[in-house]
Design a protein around this motif. Structure first.
Motif, short mmCIF file in Angstrom:
data_model
loop_
_atom_site.label_atom_id
_atom_site.label_comp_id
_atom_site.label_asym_id
_atom_site.label_seq_id
_atom_site.Cartn_x
_atom_site.Cartn_y
_atom_site.Cartn_z
N ARG A 72 0.62 -1.74 0.19
CA ARG A 72 -0.13 0.00 -0.05
C ARG A 72 0.74 1.22 0.19
NH1 ARG A 72 -1.13 3.79 3.97
NH2 ARG A 72 -0.52 1.76 5.60
N GLY A 73 0.55 2.24 -0.54
CA GLY A 73 1.02 3.50 -0.67
C GLY A 73 0.72 3.96 -0.06
N GLY A 74 1.87 4.88 1.16
CA GLY A 74 1.96 5.68 2.35
C GLY A 74 1.06 6.78 2.29
N HIS A 75 -0.32 6.64 3.67
CA HIS A 75 -1.16 7.74 3.83
C HIS A 75 -0.37 9.21 3.75
CE1 HIS A 75 -3.98 5.03 3.44
NE2 HIS A 75 -3.55 4.51 4.85
N VAL A 76 -1.17 10.18 3.76
CA VAL A 76 -1.06 11.67 4.71
C VAL A 76 -1.97 11.77 6.22
CG1 VAL A 76 -0.64 14.37 4.43
CG2 VAL A 76 0.22 12.63 2.38
N ILE A 77 -1.72 11.86 6.85
CA ILE A 77 -2.50 11.43 8.00
C ILE A 77 -2.26 13.18 8.90
CG2 ILE A 77 -2.95 10.58 9.92
CD1 ILE A 77 -1.69 7.71 8.88
N LEU A 78 -3.08 14.07 8.83
CA LEU A 78 -3.41 14.62 10.19
C LEU A 78 -3.61 14.64 11.27
CD1 LEU A 78 -5.45 17.78 7.92
CD2 LEU A 78 -2.71 17.31 8.70
N ARG A 79 -2.99 14.63 12.48
CA ARG A 79 -2.89 14.42 13.84
C ARG A 79 -2.94 14.95 14.95
NH1 ARG A 79 1.41 10.20 15.41
NH2 ARG A 79 2.66 12.59 14.84
N GLY A 80 -4.27 15.11 15.89
CA GLY A 80 -4.38 16.57 16.39
C GLY A 80 -3.62 16.38 17.62
N ASN A 81 -3.10 17.78 18.48
CA ASN A 81 -2.02 17.55 19.56
C ASN A 81 -2.33 18.86 20.01
OD1 ASN A 81 0.34 17.88 20.51
ND2 ASN A 81 1.68 17.65 19.21
N LYS A 82 -2.54 18.85 21.31
CA LYS A 82 -3.01 19.39 22.44
C LYS A 82 -1.59 19.98 22.53
CE LYS A 82 -2.21 16.49 26.50
NZ LYS A 82 -2.21 15.91 28.09
N ASN A 83 -0.42 20.05 22.39
CA ASN A 83 0.42 20.86 22.43
C ASN A 83 0.97 21.92 21.90
OD1 ASN A 83 1.19 19.72 25.17
ND2 ASN A 83 2.01 18.05 24.09
N LEU A 84 0.47 21.95 21.07
CA LEU A 84 0.34 22.56 19.33
C LEU A 84 -0.92 24.64 19.42
CD1 LEU A 84 1.20 20.85 16.72
CD2 LEU A 84 3.10 22.11 18.30
N TRP A 85 -0.44 25.60 18.91
CA TRP A 85 -1.32 26.63 19.59
C TRP A 85 -1.07 27.41 17.84
CZ3 TRP A 85 -4.66 27.02 23.92
CH2 TRP A 85 -3.78 25.88 24.71
#
Length: 332
Positions: free
Chosen positions: A44-57
């Motif tokens: 399978r080809g790689g996905h581009v995934i968005l991930r939530g991070n509470k330490n970023l503002w």
């Protein structure tokens, strides 16, 4: 965080990986000259995934790099060996990030929880090897599937800050001063309009180690809902606040009229904003004596349908009571 480091709007080009090709291998060994098809599947080809991070503002870390590409899947090989899956690309974003299609402006999804993962560009599936296609009438298929091509997308990342309380008011109403007094935030403060050009966040420490988040939103002017002043660049940040604290200076020519203008701008931008809990703080009240404050209270009770309180950030007047009131509203 300085104004230049706060980035809440980013255009981005993302590309997933191609799926690997299936193998057309035929088994040929010393004692097995016609072993049949044994080509493996592509990865399978790689996905581009968005991930939530509470330490970023902020989206500042995507200010300079805006093209992201995942790995391609590996090709299949003999002995029915599958190709390796392409490595996924993870893009961490702050909570409250809205993802839109850059061409249609359609909202694809929102990231609101820490660790939440959403695929924005899906990797192509690997092709099947020739051993899948053998049959009694075709015992040596000499073909296999190619991998499915990658996905390419132009997307918009739009941040709406997540805060419990949003400070709303005209420019130079004292919002940044209040935030600096009630939290440990250090916003830029000046005696002129539009000192604040980007939202500032601060954590209000309450009793028994409890806390809540307050956001200083850049000042609203009449016509902001049509894009005047800073317009839509900051009004969207108010959408995520559960409680709105309207800050109106005590020396305003007409407090009721100023409040109506602010409400009208919010209503024209998004009528649902009026469903939020609202409270009014009359700032810079250290310039009022007790008698004048009493007269203003009688007038405001008659003209306003929203509870209010007199405060002064500089003189620390009513600050503790304001924190108590906001905590009560947040936990009603």
């Amino acid at each position: 965080m300085t104004d230049g480091n706060f980035v809440d709007y980013v255009k981005m080009h993302v590309t997933s990986g191609n799926g690997g090709k299936g193998s057309m291998h035929l088994l040929r060994e010393k004692y097995n000259a016609k072993g049949g098809p044994d080509g493996g599947d592509g990865g399978r080809g790689g996905h581009v995934i968005l991930r939530g991070n509470k330490n970023l503002w902020t989206l500042f870390h995507y200010k300079l790099k805006r093209h992201f590409k995942a790995e391609h899947g590996g090709n299949g090989s003999s002995n029915r060996s599958s190709g390796a899956d392409g490595q996924d690309v993870y893009l961490d974003v702050p909570l409250g990030t809205v993802v839109k299609d850059s061409l249609t402006n359609e909202v694809l999804f929102e990231i609101t929880e820490h660790g939440e993962e959403r695929i924005v560009a899906e990797g192509g599936k690997g092709g099947r090897g020739n051993w899948h296609f053998k049959s009694p009438t075709n015992q040596t298929p000499r073909y296999a599937q190619p991998g499915i091509p990658c996905e390419e997308k132009d997307i918009l990342l739009e941040l709406k800050v997540l805060a419990d309380v949003g400070l709303v008011g005209f420019p130079n109403a004292g919002k940044s001063t209040l935030l600096s007094v009630i939290t440990s935030a250090k916003p830029k403060i000046g005696d002129y309009e539009f000192t604040t050009l980007k939202p500032n966040l601060g954590i209000v420490e309450y009793r028994d180690y409890r806390s809540f988040v307050m956001a200083d939103i850049p000042g609203i002017i009449e016509g902001a809902s049509e894009g005047k002043g800073l317009g839509h660049y900051f009004l969207r940040h108010i959408e995520r606040n559960s409680t709105l604290l309207f800050l109106i200076p005590a020396d305003s020519p007409d407090i009721s009229k100023e409040y109506d203008i602010l409400l009208n701008e919010l209503k024209k931008y998004n009528p649902e904003l009026l469903d939020k809990e609202r409270f009014i703080a009359i700032s810079k009240s250290d310039m009022l004596d007790d008698e004048l404050m009493e007269e203003m209270s009688i007038e405001l009770k008659r003209d306003l349908d929203t509870p209010f309180m007199f405060i002064s950030s500089v003189a620390q007047l009513g600050i503790v009571e304001l924190k108590d009131k906001l905590w009560e509203m947040l936990n009603a």
